[in-house]
Design a protein around this motif. Structure first.
Motif, mmCIF file in Angstrom:
data_model
loop_
_atom_site.group_PDB
_atom_site.id
_atom_site.type_symbol
_atom_site.label_atom_id
_atom_site.label_comp_id
_atom_site.label_asym_id
_atom_site.label_seq_id
_atom_site.Cartn_x
_atom_site.Cartn_y
_atom_site.Cartn_z
ATOM 1 N N THR A 136 0.844 -1.205 0.000
ATOM 2 C CA THR A 136 0.000 0.000 0.000
ATOM 3 C C THR A 136 0.878 1.253 0.000
ATOM 4 N N GLU A 137 1.933 1.209 0.813
ATOM 5 C CA GLU A 137 2.860 2.352 0.851
ATOM 6 C C GLU A 137 3.470 2.632 -0.520
ATOM 7 N N ALA A 138 3.846 1.551 -1.199
ATOM 8 C CA ALA A 138 4.479 1.705 -2.515
ATOM 9 C C ALA A 138 3.509 2.389 -3.483
ATOM 10 N N LEU A 139 2.238 2.019 -3.424
ATOM 11 C CA LEU A 139 1.260 2.628 -4.335
ATOM 12 C C LEU A 139 1.088 4.111 -4.018
ATOM 13 N N LYS A 140 1.051 4.432 -2.742
ATOM 14 C CA LYS A 140 0.899 5.839 -2.347
ATOM 15 C C LYS A 140 2.087 6.654 -2.856
ATOM 16 N N TYR A 141 3.253 6.052 -2.727
ATOM 17 C CA TYR A 141 4.481 6.723 -3.160
ATOM 18 C C TYR A 141 4.431 7.055 -4.665
ATOM 19 N N LEU A 142 3.707 6.195 -5.425
ATOM 20 C CA LEU A 142 3.677 6.393 -6.883
ATOM 21 C C LEU A 142 2.615 7.383 -7.345
ATOM 22 N N LEU A 143 1.794 7.853 -6.389
ATOM 23 C CA LEU A 143 0.593 8.590 -6.794
ATOM 24 C C LEU A 143 0.810 9.743 -7.767
ATOM 25 N N ARG A 144 1.911 10.443 -7.647
ATOM 26 C CA ARG A 144 2.075 11.587 -8.544
ATOM 27 C C ARG A 144 2.802 11.244 -9.849
ATOM 28 N N SER A 145 3.120 9.978 -10.014
ATOM 29 C CA SER A 145 3.879 9.615 -11.215
ATOM 30 C C SER A 145 2.948 9.486 -12.417
ATOM 31 N N ARG A 146 3.524 9.596 -13.591
ATOM 32 C CA ARG A 146 2.739 9.307 -14.793
ATOM 33 C C ARG A 146 3.647 8.793 -15.907
ATOM 34 N N LYS A 147 3.000 8.307 -16.955
ATOM 35 C CA LYS A 147 3.724 7.723 -18.100
ATOM 36 C C LYS A 147 4.580 6.525 -17.680
ATOM 37 N N ASN A 148 4.002 5.693 -16.839
ATOM 38 C CA ASN A 148 4.701 4.470 -16.440
ATOM 39 C C ASN A 148 3.839 3.250 -16.709
ATOM 40 N N ILE A 149 4.516 2.141 -16.927
ATOM 41 C CA ILE A 149 3.827 0.857 -16.856
ATOM 42 C C ILE A 149 4.121 0.354 -15.447
ATOM 43 N N ILE A 150 3.058 0.162 -14.670
ATOM 44 C CA ILE A 150 3.253 -0.263 -13.287
ATOM 45 C C ILE A 150 2.812 -1.723 -13.142
ATOM 46 N N CYS A 151 3.754 -2.572 -12.774
ATOM 47 C CA CYS A 151 3.417 -3.983 -12.545
ATOM 48 C C CYS A 151 3.227 -4.203 -11.058
ATOM 49 N N THR A 152 2.145 -4.841 -10.718
ATOM 50 C CA THR A 152 1.812 -5.039 -9.311
ATOM 51 C C THR A 152 2.071 -6.498 -8.909
ATOM 52 N N GLY A 153 2.106 -6.758 -7.640
ATOM 53 C CA GLY A 153 2.174 -8.142 -7.174
ATOM 54 C C GLY A 153 0.799 -8.773 -7.337
ATOM 55 N N GLY A 154 0.774 -10.090 -7.436
ATOM 56 C CA GLY A 154 -0.491 -10.776 -7.661
ATOM 57 C C GLY A 154 -1.535 -10.521 -6.578
ATOM 58 N N GLY A 155 -1.074 -10.152 -5.375
ATOM 59 C CA GLY A 155 -2.024 -9.961 -4.286
ATOM 60 C C GLY A 155 -2.426 -8.501 -4.072
ATOM 61 N N THR A 156 -1.827 -7.592 -4.829
ATOM 62 C CA THR A 156 -2.098 -6.162 -4.611
ATOM 63 C C THR A 156 -3.591 -5.793 -4.695
ATOM 64 N N PRO A 157 -4.342 -6.299 -5.679
ATOM 65 C CA PRO A 157 -5.733 -5.849 -5.810
ATOM 66 C C PRO A 157 -6.667 -6.359 -4.713
ATOM 67 N N LEU A 158 -6.138 -7.179 -3.795
ATOM 68 C CA LEU A 158 -7.045 -7.781 -2.815
ATOM 69 C C LEU A 158 -7.577 -6.778 -1.802
ATOM 70 N N LYS A 159 -6.777 -5.783 -1.493
ATOM 71 C CA LYS A 159 -7.220 -4.783 -0.518
ATOM 72 C C LYS A 159 -7.984 -3.686 -1.242
ATOM 73 N N ASP A 160 -9.141 -3.310 -0.719
ATOM 74 C CA ASP A 160 -9.925 -2.261 -1.381
ATOM 75 C C ASP A 160 -9.154 -0.957 -1.465
ATOM 76 N N GLU A 161 -8.403 -0.665 -0.419
ATOM 77 C CA GLU A 161 -7.631 0.581 -0.428
ATOM 78 C C GLU A 161 -6.634 0.581 -1.601
ATOM 79 N N ASN A 162 -6.001 -0.552 -1.825
ATOM 80 C CA ASN A 162 -5.054 -0.647 -2.940
ATOM 81 C C ASN A 162 -5.748 -0.421 -4.270
ATOM 82 N N MET A 163 -6.931 -0.984 -4.409
ATOM 83 C CA MET A 163 -7.636 -0.838 -5.682
ATOM 84 C C MET A 163 -8.011 0.603 -5.935
ATOM 85 N N ARG A 164 -8.410 1.303 -4.864
ATOM 86 C CA ARG A 164 -8.722 2.738 -5.033
ATOM 87 C C ARG A 164 -7.470 3.471 -5.505
#
Ligand code: S3P
Length: 343
Positions: free
Chosen positions: A238-266
């Motif tokens: 979750t921290e890693a996703l927050k850290y990326l929030l202002r980035s753009r023009k990236n391909i972001i690969c997530t771990g297989g379990g990342t979408p499990l948390k609703d907060e992560n999906m938001r």
């Protein structure tokens, strides 16, 4: 001005759509064009259409065919399904529909007992099919026509369609460049391979959230799981996703379990367009049979672990995806081509 003709989504074929995902997202009724969407112009229901409608009915969808063609033609297709053994108690049809008029899209919803938000339209033409669906306020899915060789009056329309689609893709691309593309999917679904290839092709940055965590923690994922536990790792995700929030023009690969948390999906949705790489357990097992880096799969019965985890997670992936690409049996360039077409 042209936006009214833009499809909500594109797909290669009516037979390559993640219907399970549509169901997860709350869709219950599908309105289909027939000619060149499900079979060649004028053709009868064939084996694959019979299979598709059997599956859709089984999943719980209602279906309505909406065709500008005559009664005889539409009825013949419908009868083919009946003869093929499809249970048609929730399959309807409307002929001489006068698309893009809204009237019969609404009638189709009434027949199926669905609302705008739970109805999706699938067809191969922009100015009739897609435009009518957009005017009605339902999701429109444009598929490529089954037969490329078409009658002369259609050929002219196709040129106009191509013109509109050029603008559609240009607009999408502009928006994508202000944002990121995020790959989600089970372990071994090809996120890294596809992500690296896309980043090279589009000139986008490449970010892997697992790698970010490993760098920050100065430990491998396996070590983090072993010494600090899964919960600790999930918090770092979750921290890693927050850290990326202002980035753009990236391909972001997530771990297989990342979408499990609703907060992560938001967070992922804030970050950009979420693409789900859908892969069967069989393919995953083939790819990961000798893998030792994924702690969740280091079990005596790997197959059971994969099947159970996948079953648990599938709904989450499907619900969140902007588009889904079914990856089984496809080459990397084919998957990339699909993402480029459909996004
Ligand atoms: C995990 C997937 C892994 C990694 C960790 C947990 C999961 O990433 O984040 O082992 O829960 O599915 P990949 O999907 O890149 O293998």
């Amino acid at each position: 001005m042209l936006e009214g003709f833009y499809p909500s989504r594109r797909a290669r074929s009516s037979y390559d759509i993640d219907y399970e995902g549509l169901y997860e997202q709350g869709f219950r009724g599908i309105i289909y064009d027939i000619d060149n969407t499900l079979v060649e112009h004028g053709a009868d229901a064939d084996e694959r259409s019979i299979k598709l409608f059997n599956e859709l009915v089984h999943m719980g969808f209602s279906v309505c065919f909406l065709s500008n063609n005559k009664r005889e033609r539409v009825r013949r297709f419908y009868d083919g399904l009946v003869e093929g053994g499809v249970n048609v108690s929730r399959i309807y049809y409307i002929y001489d529909a006068k698309k893009p008029s809204r009237k019969n899209y609404r009638l189709a919803m009434k027949m199926m007992g669905t609302k705008k938000a739970s109805t999706c339209f699938i067809g191969d033409q922009l100015f009739t099919d897609v435009y009518g669906a957009n005017r009605t306020g339902i999701r429109s899915l444009l598929v490529r026509p089954i037969n490329k060789k078409e009658e002369i009056q259609i050929v002219f329309k196709r040129r106009l369609e191509k013109f509109v689609l050029t603008f559609y893709h240009r607009d999408r691309w502009q928006r994508l460049k202000q944002s990121n593309l995020i790959l989600i999917g089970f372990m071994g679904s090809g996120k890294t391979t596809i992500g690296k290839a896309l980043s090279k092709r589009w000139g986008f940055g490449y970010i892997d959230t697992d790698e970010l965590i490993e760098k920050k923690e100065k430990m491998s994922i396996a070590e983090i799981f072993e010494t600090k536990g899964e919960d600790y790792f999930r918090k770092r995700e979750t921290e890693a996703l927050k850290y990326l929030l202002r980035s753009r023009k990236n391909i972001i690969c997530t771990g297989g379990g990342t979408p499990l948390k609703d907060e992560n999906m938001r967070l992922l949705r804030k970050l950009g367009y979420v693409v789900y790489l859908k892969t069967s357990p069989k393919t995953v097992l083939e790819r990961l049979k000798d893998d030792t880096t994924r702690p969740l799969l280091q079990k005596p019965d790997k197959e059971k672990a994969v099947r159970e985890l996948m079953e648990e997670r599938r709904g989450k992936y499907q619900r969140q995806a902007y588009i889904t690409v079914i990856t089984d049996g496809k080459r990397v360039d084919e998957i990339i081509d699909e993402i480029e077409q459909d996004i």
